[in-house]
Motif scaffolding. Structure first.
Motif, PDB file in Angstrom:
ATOM      1  N   UNK A 178     -23.293 102.450  62.705  1.00  0.00           N
ATOM      2  CA  UNK A 178     -22.632 103.669  63.179  1.00  0.00           C
ATOM      3  C   UNK A 178     -21.209 103.309  63.593  1.00  0.00           C
ATOM      4  N   UNK A 179     -20.287 104.245  63.392  1.00  0.00           N
ATOM      5  CA  UNK A 179     -18.886 104.009  63.782  1.00  0.00           C
ATOM      6  C   UNK A 179     -18.772 103.848  65.297  1.00  0.00           C
ATOM      7  N   UNK A 180     -19.756 104.346  66.008  1.00  0.00           N
ATOM      8  CA  UNK A 180     -19.699 104.223  67.467  1.00  0.00           C
ATOM      9  C   UNK A 180     -20.572 103.070  67.984  1.00  0.00           C
ATOM     10  N   UNK A 181     -21.016 102.208  67.073  1.00  0.00           N
ATOM     11  CA  UNK A 181     -21.798 101.043  67.481  1.00  0.00           C
ATOM     12  C   UNK A 181     -23.282 101.224  67.225  1.00  0.00           C
ATOM     13  N   UNK A 182     -23.958 100.123  66.864  1.00  0.00           N
ATOM     14  CA  UNK A 182     -25.406 100.154  66.614  1.00  0.00           C
ATOM     15  C   UNK A 182     -25.715 100.654  65.204  1.00  0.00           C
ATOM     16  N   UNK A 183     -27.038 100.826  64.935  1.00  0.00           N
ATOM     17  CA  UNK A 183     -27.459 101.255  63.601  1.00  0.00           C
ATOM     18  C   UNK A 183     -27.042 102.710  63.345  1.00  0.00           C
ATOM     19  N   UNK A 184     -26.792 103.022  62.065  1.00  0.00           N
ATOM     20  CA  UNK A 184     -26.442 104.402  61.694  1.00  0.00           C
ATOM     21  C   UNK A 184     -27.705 105.240  61.464  1.00  0.00           C
ATOM     22  N   UNK A 185     -28.884 104.666  61.695  1.00  0.00           N
ATOM     23  CA  UNK A 185     -30.142 105.387  61.473  1.00  0.00           C
ATOM     24  C   UNK A 185     -30.910 105.506  62.776  1.00  0.00           C
ATOM     25  N   UNK A 186     -31.525 106.663  62.977  1.00  0.00           N
ATOM     26  CA  UNK A 186     -32.359 106.861  64.160  1.00  0.00           C
ATOM     27  C   UNK A 186     -33.770 107.210  63.705  1.00  0.00           C
ATOM     28  N   UNK A 187     -34.735 106.533  64.312  1.00  0.00           N
ATOM     29  CA  UNK A 187     -36.132 106.740  63.956  1.00  0.00           C
ATOM     30  C   UNK A 187     -36.708 107.947  64.702  1.00  0.00           C
ATOM     31  N   UNK A 188     -37.414 108.797  63.970  1.00  0.00           N
ATOM     32  CA  UNK A 188     -38.091 109.926  64.618  1.00  0.00           C
ATOM     33  C   UNK A 188     -39.599 109.681  64.496  1.00  0.00           C
ATOM     34  N   UNK A 189     -40.251 109.264  65.576  1.00  0.00           N
ATOM     35  CA  UNK A 189     -41.663 108.856  65.487  1.00  0.00           C
ATOM     36  C   UNK A 189     -42.577 109.944  64.919  1.00  0.00           C
ATOM     37  N   UNK A 190     -42.340 111.199  65.338  1.00  0.00           N
ATOM     38  CA  UNK A 190     -43.232 112.289  64.879  1.00  0.00           C
ATOM     39  C   UNK A 190     -43.194 112.433  63.366  1.00  0.00           C
ATOM     40  N   UNK A 191     -42.078 112.055  62.761  1.00  0.00           N
ATOM     41  CA  UNK A 191     -41.952 112.228  61.308  1.00  0.00           C
ATOM     42  C   UNK A 191     -42.158 110.912  60.580  1.00  0.00           C
ATOM     43  N   UNK A 192     -42.117 109.845  61.330  1.00  0.00           N
ATOM     44  CA  UNK A 192     -42.124 108.499  60.764  1.00  0.00           C
ATOM     45  C   UNK A 192     -41.008 108.348  59.715  1.00  0.00           C
ATOM     46  N   UNK A 193     -39.863 108.915  60.061  1.00  0.00           N
ATOM     47  CA  UNK A 193     -38.697 108.817  59.180  1.00  0.00           C
ATOM     48  C   UNK A 193     -37.452 108.608  60.025  1.00  0.00           C
ATOM     49  N   UNK A 194     -36.397 108.171  59.358  1.00  0.00           N
ATOM     50  CA  UNK A 194     -35.114 107.978  60.040  1.00  0.00           C
ATOM     51  C   UNK A 194     -34.136 109.057  59.568  1.00  0.00           C
ATOM     52  N   UNK A 195     -33.191 109.426  60.421  1.00  0.00           N
ATOM     53  CA  UNK A 195     -32.086 110.275  59.942  1.00  0.00           C
ATOM     54  C   UNK A 195     -30.773 109.506  60.083  1.00  0.00           C
ATOM     55  N   UNK A 196     -29.831 109.858  59.222  1.00  0.00           N
ATOM     56  CA  UNK A 196     -28.540 109.164  59.197  1.00  0.00           C
ATOM     57  C   UNK A 196     -27.562 109.793  60.190  1.00  0.00           C
TER      58      UNK A 196
END
Ligand code: GLC
Length: 572
Positions: free
Chosen positions: A162-180
């Motif tokens: 991410x431009x603001x630091x850390x990974x550019x993906x966030x995990x959503x447990x309920x969906x078992x998917x990541x969003x960008x």
């Protein structure tokens, strides 16, 4: 220079009725950027607002600018100060109402000024209804964003940062998917490959066009078209989404179906880590995309490559080279630059490339000269016309910016001491440019009579608008004069650009030519006096403006500390 002006004369400084009717001629225009949150607080809550802008319209009119670019005031949780939009159709009550905005449009119009809105379409706020529906499992809205399965389960789909630091993906447990999210976790990226998203965006633009808005600035717009989702082995991922595969198609489509239908509308795209070749198209005269582009390469000369969170002295030769190559390259390809030093994401230029000390005034005027003599549309960021300086914060509790707060932590996690992390923030934090406008010497610089959302710079006693408006030799009046000259001399607005004395290690000089008129701009970038020999004859030239008293145009001159001079010769 004028010091005793009267009110009528200054309301629309430098603009005749005829000039005002040519408003869409962005090559003759100058844009003034307002960060409303820090501009003027009219309702005593410590935050600037739209009525605050209305109250200060005469001040902006005095500068003679043609456009006001207002950074986002839409409904937003303000995690990124409005660049996280929750509702594109409504105004955040903290900033005011639709009536206020309409009054602002009319008030600006009476002064020959148009409004340029800031449209953030690479991402929304995670609080946006679309994203909330996506999280709730609605397939239609899930496809408005970029969701992906993790690698082997819970590992992010790619290694992008991410431009603001850390990974550019966030995990959503309920969906078992990541969003960008290329920016903050609360700023999910939109999926522009979905036709429905593009249609929503067109609807939003048409809505604001109906209100009489005559300009749009598109936030990080060259990141909207994502390419392959793959690990980046030698970078942070930007090569996969910067100037992406469908970017030109999407911009052409947007132009054709929205702002391109109104010849008076001016557009500027904020281009992150872009290439000049792409900008030839983004801002090409006949490419049907945008009127002009911001690029940031010249503002990375105190970075280490793309890494901003380091302390590296500014490289003047590199700065010159980049500025000159963009001037020449864009002209050669009939494309148009937005030219600027400052905005709400940048430190204050006088602190960065000039001097806060003895030559504060001279260096601020010199830096203004560099930009305002160039080929392109100049942008002035609020307070730059007063020579406002960096914030000078010494404690993390004074900072507000999400990027700065993240990196303060990340730098220490990487092993830097707290002291080193502070030193880096003091130079690079975006909050340097976000301290409130300094209107007068009184409490909080006249910005608010409540507790300001971010501290006012302590030097408001010495640096403020009230004082500079009364002083004909001030930085403020120098900017006014630069704006006036652009309107008066076609060579400044339309002239061809030629770099001069490129190898000179202290002087930045260039020539502009247009229909027999010639302009030469000479700027000593340093405190040390410099002997300068012009590579072109300056015979017959006269001085239009400079930051020292009279200066004769000679082929050999001793330039004073931070001296800047604009010389002009009329057609034979
Ligand atoms: C642009 C804005 C900046 C914002 C970012 C994400 O770079 O100028 O302030 O944080 O985009 O929207």
């Amino acid at each position: 220079m004028v010091s005793n002006w009267n009110k009528e004369e200054i309301i629309c400084a430098g603009k005749s009725a005829e000039m005002r009717s040519k408003m869409a001629d962005y090559k003759k225009s100058v844009v003034y950027q307002i960060y409303p949150k820090s501009f003027y607080d009219s309702n005593h809550d410590g935050l600037g607002d739209l009525r605050g802008v209305i109250e200060k319209l005469d001040y902006i009119g005095e500068l003679g600018v043609d456009y006001i670019w207002l950074t986002p005031f839409f409904v937003s949780p303000q995690n990124d100060n409005g660049y996280d939009v929750e509702d594109y159709y409504r105004i955040d009550p903290r900033y005011g109402t639709m009536d206020d905005l309409e009054e602002l449009i009319r008030g600006a119009d009476r002064r020959g000024i148009c409004l340029m809105l800031d449209m953030v379409f690479n991402h929304t706020s995670s609080r946006h209804e679309w994203f909330q529906k996506a999280l709730a499992g609605d397939e239609k809205y899930k496809n408005y964003y970029i969701f992906r399965k993790g690698k082997g389960g819970k590992e992010a789909p790619t290694n992008w940062e991410s431009k603001f630091g850390g990974s550019a993906w966030e995990y959503v447990p309920e969906m078992d998917e990541f969003y960008l999210h290329l920016f903050d976790v609360s700023q999910p990226d939109l999926n522009w490959d979905n036709e429905e998203v593009r249609e929503e965006i067109r609807k939003i633009l048409l809505f604001w066009m109906e209100k009489g808005v005559k300009g749009f600035r598109f936030d990080v717009v060259n990141l909207i078209s994502k390419g392959e989702f793959a690990d980046d082995m030698d970078g942070d991922g930007r090569k996969y989404y910067t100037d992406g595969p469908n970017i030109h198609r999407y911009l052409k489509e947007l132009n054709e179906l929205t702002f391109g239908r109104d010849a008076e509308i001016v557009t500027v795209g904020e281009m992150s880590s872009t290439s000049m070749e792409n900008c030839f198209q983004y801002a090409g005269e006949d490419s049907g995309e945008l009127s002009m582009v911001f690029n940031f390469h010249h503002l990375k000369v105190d970075f280490m490559g793309d890494e901003k969170w380091v302390l590296v002295p500014a490289d003047f030769m590199k700065l010159k080279k980049i500025l000159f190559s963009w001037q020449e390259g864009m002209e050669e390809h009939h494309a148009w630059n937005a030219v600027f030093w400052c905005n709400h994401d940048q430190p204050r230029v006088v602190s960065r490339f000039g001097s806060e000390g003895k030559y504060w005034k001279e260096s601020a005027k010199m830096l203004a000269t560099v930009i305002h003599g160039m080929r392109g549309t100049p942008y002035i960021y609020q307070g730059e016309e007063l020579g406002m300086t960096n914030a000078g914060f010494t404690h993390i509790s004074q900072y507000r910016d999400v990027e700065s707060l993240n990196h303060f932590r990340i730098l220490q996690e990487k092993g830097l001491t707290e002291g080193d992390a502070y030193r880096i923030l003091q130079i690079h934090s975006r909050d340097n440019g976000r301290t409130p406008m300094q209107w007068e010497e009184g409490a909080n610089g006249g910005f608010t009579d409540a507790v300001p959302w971010i501290e006012v710079n302590g030097n408001c006693k010495e640096i403020n608008a009230a004082q500079q408006r009364m002083d004909g030799d001030s930085i403020f009046h120098y900017y006014r004069e630069l704006v006036r000259l652009r309107k008066k001399y076609d060579v400044i607005s339309y002239g061809s650009f030629q770099a001069l004395d490129e190898e000179n290690p202290s002087v930045l000089a260039y020539r502009r030519t247009h229909e027999g008129q010639e302009l030469v701009v000479i700027c000593n970038f340093y405190e040390k006096e410099m002997d300068w020999k012009s590579p072109v004859s300056l015979q017959g030239f006269q001085r239009l403006l400079g930051n020292y008293e009279e200066r004769e145009a000679k082929d050999e001159m001793k330039l004073k500390p931070y001296e800047a001079v604009i010389l002009w010769k009329k057609a034979e």
